[in-house]
Design an enzyme around this catalytic site. Structure first.
Site, short mmCIF file in Angstrom:
data_model
loop_
_atom_site.label_atom_id
_atom_site.label_comp_id
_atom_site.label_asym_id
_atom_site.label_seq_id
_atom_site.Cartn_x
_atom_site.Cartn_y
_atom_site.Cartn_z
N SER A 103 0.74 -1.25 -0.42
CA SER A 103 -0.12 -0.29 0.14
C SER A 103 1.00 1.69 0.00
O SER A 103 1.55 1.70 -0.91
CB SER A 103 -0.81 0.25 0.88
OG SER A 103 -1.99 1.36 0.86
N ASP B 276 -3.08 6.69 -3.70
CA ASP B 276 -1.42 5.78 -3.96
C ASP B 276 -1.04 4.43 -4.68
O ASP B 276 -1.56 4.40 -5.41
CB ASP B 276 -2.15 4.92 -1.81
CG ASP B 276 -2.69 4.14 -2.03
OD1 ASP B 276 -3.37 3.43 -2.71
OD2 ASP B 276 -2.96 3.49 -0.82
N ASP C 209 -0.91 1.63 -4.86
CA ASP C 209 -2.13 0.14 -5.28
C ASP C 209 -3.46 1.02 -5.33
O ASP C 209 -4.41 -0.47 -5.60
CB ASP C 209 -2.42 -1.22 -4.28
CG ASP C 209 -2.79 -0.56 -2.95
OD1 ASP C 209 -2.40 0.21 -1.99
OD2 ASP C 209 -3.56 -1.61 -1.94
N ASP D 141 -6.11 2.41 -4.08
CA ASP D 141 -7.01 2.17 -2.91
C ASP D 141 -8.09 2.89 -2.25
O ASP D 141 -8.79 3.41 -1.63
CB ASP D 141 -7.55 0.98 -2.50
CG ASP D 141 -6.30 1.00 -0.76
OD1 ASP D 141 -5.27 1.72 -1.30
OD2 ASP D 141 -5.60 -0.15 -0.83
#
Length: 578
Positions: free
Chosen positions: A145, A304, A306, A308
């Site tokens: 993340s 960010d 990834d 999400d």
């Protein structure tokens, strides 16, 4: 604590470990502290999977810990009778992400479980979507993340598309921990896996279906059609997975004036332009804001690595300044916008639900109440929002309308079961178009919400405590709070204490206690008078202890002052424990 010197020596001696790994370990031969950090414990397979620093050792992210985790997952899947359904695998732009994804795929294949691996990096919400779309039993996402560049991680999803929750998280964890000899883990070559029909590369077909679902969440396409030429957007993927899908969806719903921060456009696991790629951090927007001023942009969006989580700065039409919206602010603004549009069309059902985590702003409670929706609280972690959606589907009670957590994540619709920054990007651009037609910026819309519902101010502070000593200190702080219950803070008095570890909500006036109704978790929550609150919990993803708190004021200045007082008192108290 494990015999770390013995395990270190085993890694050096065993033929299973490759020469590159052994070279890395030989380089730390005289450094006992470093050897201890790498080998004193297994990298913890926690509630979201693995997350740790990349490197050699049992307490590090490497191909061997990834294989072990995947073998444990495979053993659990086989025991659940789900081997025929297969597993979807995605990965982000971090160092070693493609390699870890391939290792996971080959371990699954060696266990007779088909792996569907994305051809290149993809956002987390698309992996969540793919699990359901392909009818898989589980999903794996290789990502850490928004952690610093030296980290990587391994998230596990179950067949409903959400990160796994009880009993599956505990079941998989038990299987992983049962594997003590890393060399016993199965693997095979890509060629063998393909020949056996146990490995398939996926991509465009899933992309198209996912983007179609994101576009289906638009609630007022007419507003976009009328205003698309008058909205200017600056976007940064922060060197991550968001670049292609976010730009694609903005373009396909009609936004043409989108400028991507060139220095942060391409994937790069070293994240060279930021110290860590977190859309909650001010430094993430330095380049974006410079471009926004040059282009006179209405909003600056950052996803960010990834994709999400979504962060945003919005323009103040009166001063020309750009204001950051916290995750609490942008999530509440989106919820209010979406519900207002649905209400206009008569699309809010009688059993409509808005779901939030316990550390999310109480402003959302006020928004849900205004539109006649039930507000459902769940533990921190978007998987619990996913679990609530599943519960609605299984019982036929409750209709999901919106879900969010304060850490810059929300989900509109049920096509995925994790927070989706690609969808949130589209929705914020849509809201900007809608309000601009009314002569308002998104900042004006935020201020109007405060005027309508009250000036809520929510803050999170965290203290990083690394290593073995840090872990012990975090537990000590939690125990101090339990031993000496908080009575007042920042001029507010505590009215009830929720201890999610003990499963109790205790009324401080009467001493009466009742269950929380939520799963066990090491979390303390203090309800206070006048809508103030504090929540204390160890981070589930980083070596930190987190303090969330919120107040409600009569104006922005009043709320800020109250929040500052509470924060100052809280930090004084915590610093005394350190």
């Amino acid at each position: 604590m494990k015999d770390y010197m013995k395990i270190y020596q085993e890694w050096l001696d065993h033929p299973y470990f490759d020469e590159k790994t052994k070279e890395e370990l030989r380089a730390i031969a005289g450094d006992e502290k470093e050897i201890k950090e790498r080998f004193y414990m297994d990298l913890e397979f926690g509630t979201a999977g693995l997350r740790g620093i990349i490197g050699a050792g049992i307490n590090r992210m490497n191909i061997y810990t990834v294989r072990r985790a995947t073998q444990g997952l495979a053993n659990y899947i086989i025991k659940q009778g789900g081997a025929k359904k297969g597993v979807a695998i995605a990965f982000d732009s971090r160092r070693m992400s493609p390699e870890f994804a391939m290792e996971a795929a080959m371990t699954l294949a060696a266990n007779g479980i088909k792996a569907y691996k994305f051809e290149s990096l993809r956002p987390t919400p698309e992996l969540s979507f793919a699990v359901r779309e392909l009818g898989c039993i589980a999903g794996i996402n290789i990502t850490a993340s928004h952690n610093p560049p030296e980290y990587n991680g391994y998230k596990v999803y179950w067949e409903d598309g959400a990160q796994f929750t009880p009993p599956h998280d505990k079941g998989v964890t038990a299987e992983v921990l049962a594997i003590e000899d890393l060399s016993s883990v199965k693997t095979m070559s890509e060629e063998e896996a393909k020949k056996a029909g146990l490995f398939e590369v996926i991509g465009k077909e899933i992309d198209d279906k996912y983007i179609a679902q994101v576009k289906a969440q638009v609630v007022n396409q007419d507003a976009i059609n009328r205003m698309q030429d008058q909205i200017t957007i600056v976007y940064t993927p922060l060197h991550g997975t968001g670049n292609i899908p976010a730009r694609r969806v903005m373009k396909e719903i009609g936004f043409e004036h989108v400028y991507v921060v060139p220095e942060q456009e391409l994937p790069d696991g070293n994240f060279p332009t930021v110290s860590y790629p977190n859309p909650e951090a001010e430094e993430a927007y330095t380049l974006g804001l410079a471009l926004a001023r040059e282009k006179n942009a209405d909003l600056v969006l950052a996803t960010d690595p990834d994709a999400d989580r979504l962060g945003v700065y919005v323009k103040d039409g009166k001063t020309g300044e750009y204001h950051p919206l916290t995750g609490n602010m942008s999530g509440s603004l989106l919820c209010d916008y979406i519900l207002s549009q649905k209400q206009e069309k008569g699309q809010i059902p009688a059993d409509g639900q808005v779901i939030k985590s316990i550390v999310t702003t109480n402003l959302l409670d006020a928004v849900a109440a205004h539109y006649g929706c039930e507000l459902v609280e769940v533990l921190t972690g978007f998987k619990y929002i996913g679990q609530q959606i599943l519960k609605e589907e299984q019982t036929g009670k409750g209709t999901y309308l919106f879900g969010m957590e304060e850490s810059y994540g929300c989900l509109i619709g049920t096509y995925a079961r994790d927070k989706d920054a690609i969808s949130a990007t589209a929705a914020l651009c849509e809201a900007a178009a809608y309000y601009k037609e009314k002569g308002m910026t998104l900042w004006d819309a935020m201020v109007a919400m405060y005027e309508k519902y009250g000036y809520y101010h929510d803050t999170v502070k965290s203290i990083g405590l690394k290593g073995i000593e840090g872990l012990a200190k975090i537990q000590e702080i939690m125990e101090n709070f339990r031993k000496d219950p908080l009575k007042e803070l920042g001029g507010y008095h505590v009215t009830s204490i929720r201890d999610y570890k003990a499963d109790t909500i205790t009324d401080t006036a009467t001493g009466e206690s009742r269950p929380t109704g939520l799963p066990e978790s090491n979390v303390l929550y203090y309800d206070m008078n006048d809508g103030a609150w504090l929540c204390v919990r160890p981070s589930g993803t980083e070596p930190k202890i987190k303090f969330y708190y919120g107040v409600k004021g009569s104006s922005m200045e009043d709320a800020n002052a109250k929040s500052e007082q509470m924060g100052d008192e809280l930090m004084k108290m915590v610093n005394a424990m350190l």
